[in-house]
Design an enzyme around this catalytic site. Structure first.
Site, mmCIF file in Angstrom:
data_model
loop_
_atom_site.group_PDB
_atom_site.id
_atom_site.type_symbol
_atom_site.label_atom_id
_atom_site.label_comp_id
_atom_site.label_asym_id
_atom_site.label_seq_id
_atom_site.Cartn_x
_atom_site.Cartn_y
_atom_site.Cartn_z
ATOM 1 N N LYS A 52 55.304 111.984 52.406
ATOM 2 C CA LYS A 52 53.980 111.928 51.772
ATOM 3 C C LYS A 52 52.882 111.928 52.836
ATOM 4 C CE LYS A 52 55.837 109.682 47.642
ATOM 5 N NZ LYS A 52 56.065 108.453 46.874
ATOM 6 N N GLN A 96 55.375 102.097 47.090
ATOM 7 C CA GLN A 96 56.647 102.807 46.945
ATOM 8 C C GLN A 96 57.676 101.914 46.242
ATOM 9 O OE1 GLN A 96 57.047 106.062 47.695
ATOM 10 N NE2 GLN A 96 59.176 106.054 47.045
ATOM 11 N N ASP A 119 49.733 107.176 41.247
ATOM 12 C CA ASP A 119 51.081 107.328 40.699
ATOM 13 C C ASP A 119 51.059 107.433 39.175
ATOM 14 O OD1 ASP A 119 53.269 107.476 42.448
ATOM 15 O OD2 ASP A 119 53.148 105.344 42.954
HETATM 16 N N1 GUN Z 1 60.009 105.774 43.885
HETATM 17 C C1 GUN Z 1 60.607 106.875 43.379
HETATM 18 N N2 GUN Z 1 59.674 107.737 42.885
HETATM 19 C C2 GUN Z 1 58.474 107.143 43.085
HETATM 20 C C3 GUN Z 1 57.146 107.549 42.801
HETATM 21 O O1 GUN Z 1 56.862 108.617 42.236
HETATM 22 N N3 GUN Z 1 56.166 106.665 43.169
HETATM 23 C C4 GUN Z 1 56.449 105.465 43.766
HETATM 24 N N4 GUN Z 1 55.443 104.671 44.070
HETATM 25 N N5 GUN Z 1 57.695 105.075 44.034
HETATM 26 C C5 GUN Z 1 58.694 105.910 43.700
#
Ligand code: GUN
Length: 293
Positions: A52, A96, A119
């Site tokens: 990211k 995350q 998100d």
């Molecule tokens: N863990 C797995 N997929 C995601 C996501 O799209 N966002 C976040 N914050 N954690 C994740």
């Protein structure tokens, strides 16, 4: 069979975003800024966050990674979130997941300001999605919709079976596919671990979206000839032949299923890159909504 190339599609999206950021910066404004909070040392999560950050660099966003020890208290994380909510130099942020077991994920999500929730996990944003109002749509389902859109796949009146009812993938996916949009307008069945006759149900799917978290769960005998299959799963399994010591395996038995499909995604280069591209889109949206300086 045609491969739905999320890697190529996400590259296109990043190019579009990069152009917009160049315009923003050439007009004397600061670029969008995404922050990511990473608690603990989970290998997959570390990788996801690193990707990211790399994506942000590529499109010209600022990014900040906040690392916290796996033993950090829940309150310490909540305090950090409150600080990020108030920091006007940050347009959006993510925490995350998964989090260490001693931290209540729901409490964390409820503390994130909906305005910065890129998100799309907060109740306000989930509610807006359900009502068809402007919102941040959870990155994975949004990325899948974008993939279908860019390949001009007609979904109207098709039967879409979504396997898995998680808050972040399966449930929003089912809502998006049933909405009066293009893509969308599908007849959706949201199936899960308690669904009976899963194989028979899957065989009726024109579009099968698999987010069940079980490696190679969907086998060729579960797939209708000509179906569109989207594999959201990505599990690390040990593999000594790889430098990393593992390989990523999807929820679909790709090698055997692919021959039956009109379109299919592969575990790498499919949904994953589209999810990351969606996060960039949401961050740009947050920048515009929050009127980044
Ligand atoms: N863990 C797995 N997929 C995601 C996501 O799209 N966002 C976040 N914050 N954690 C994740």
């Amino acid at each position: 069979m045609q491969l739905l190339d999320g890697k190529a599609c996400s590259e296109e999206i990043r190019k579009e975003i990069k152009k917009e950021v160049e315009n923003i910066v050439s007009n004397g404004r600061r670029p969008p800024h995404l922050a990511a909070v990473l608690v603990g040392n989970d290998g997959a999560s570390q990788n996801y966050v690193a990707f990211k950050v790399r994506d942000c660099d590529e499109v010209g966003f600022d990014s900040t990674t906040i690392r916290m020890d796996s033993s950090s208290t829940e309150q310490k994380l909540l305090d950090k979130i409150i600080e990020l909510n108030q920091d006007s130099s940050i347009d959006g942020f993510i925490v995350q997941l998964p989090l260490p077991a001693h931290i209540d994920e729901n409490k964390v999500i409820l503390t994130i300001s909906p305005k910065k929730d890129v998100d799309g996990f907060c109740p306000e944003n989930v509610g807006n999605l359900n009502l068809g109002l402007p919102t941040y749509i959870s990155a994975t389902p949004n990325g899948i919709m974008e993939l279908l859109r860019r390949y001009e796949i007609k979904t109207e009146s098709k039967h879409c079976v979504v396997l898995g009812r998680s808050n972040i993938v399966g449930t929003p996916m089912a809502i998006l596919m049933s909405r009066n949009t293009e893509p969308g307008n599908a007849t959706v069945t949201l199936a899960h671990s308690r669904t009976k006759n899963l194989k028979q149900l899957c065989l009726t799917a024109d579009i099968l979206i698999v987010a069940i978290g079980k490696t190679e769960f969907v086998t060729a005998d579960m797939v209708k000839e000509g179906a569109i299959v989207i594999d959201v799963g990505q599990t690390r399994v040990p593999d000594n032949t790889k430098k990393s010591g593992f390989r990523n395996v999807g929820d679909v038995d790709f090698q055997n299923v692919k021959n039956k499909c009109s379109y299919i995604t592969y575990v790498t280069g499919g949904v994953g890159p589209m999810t990351r591209a969606s996060l960039l889109q949401n961050t740009l949206k947050a920048y515009k909504r929050n009127k980044g300086a």
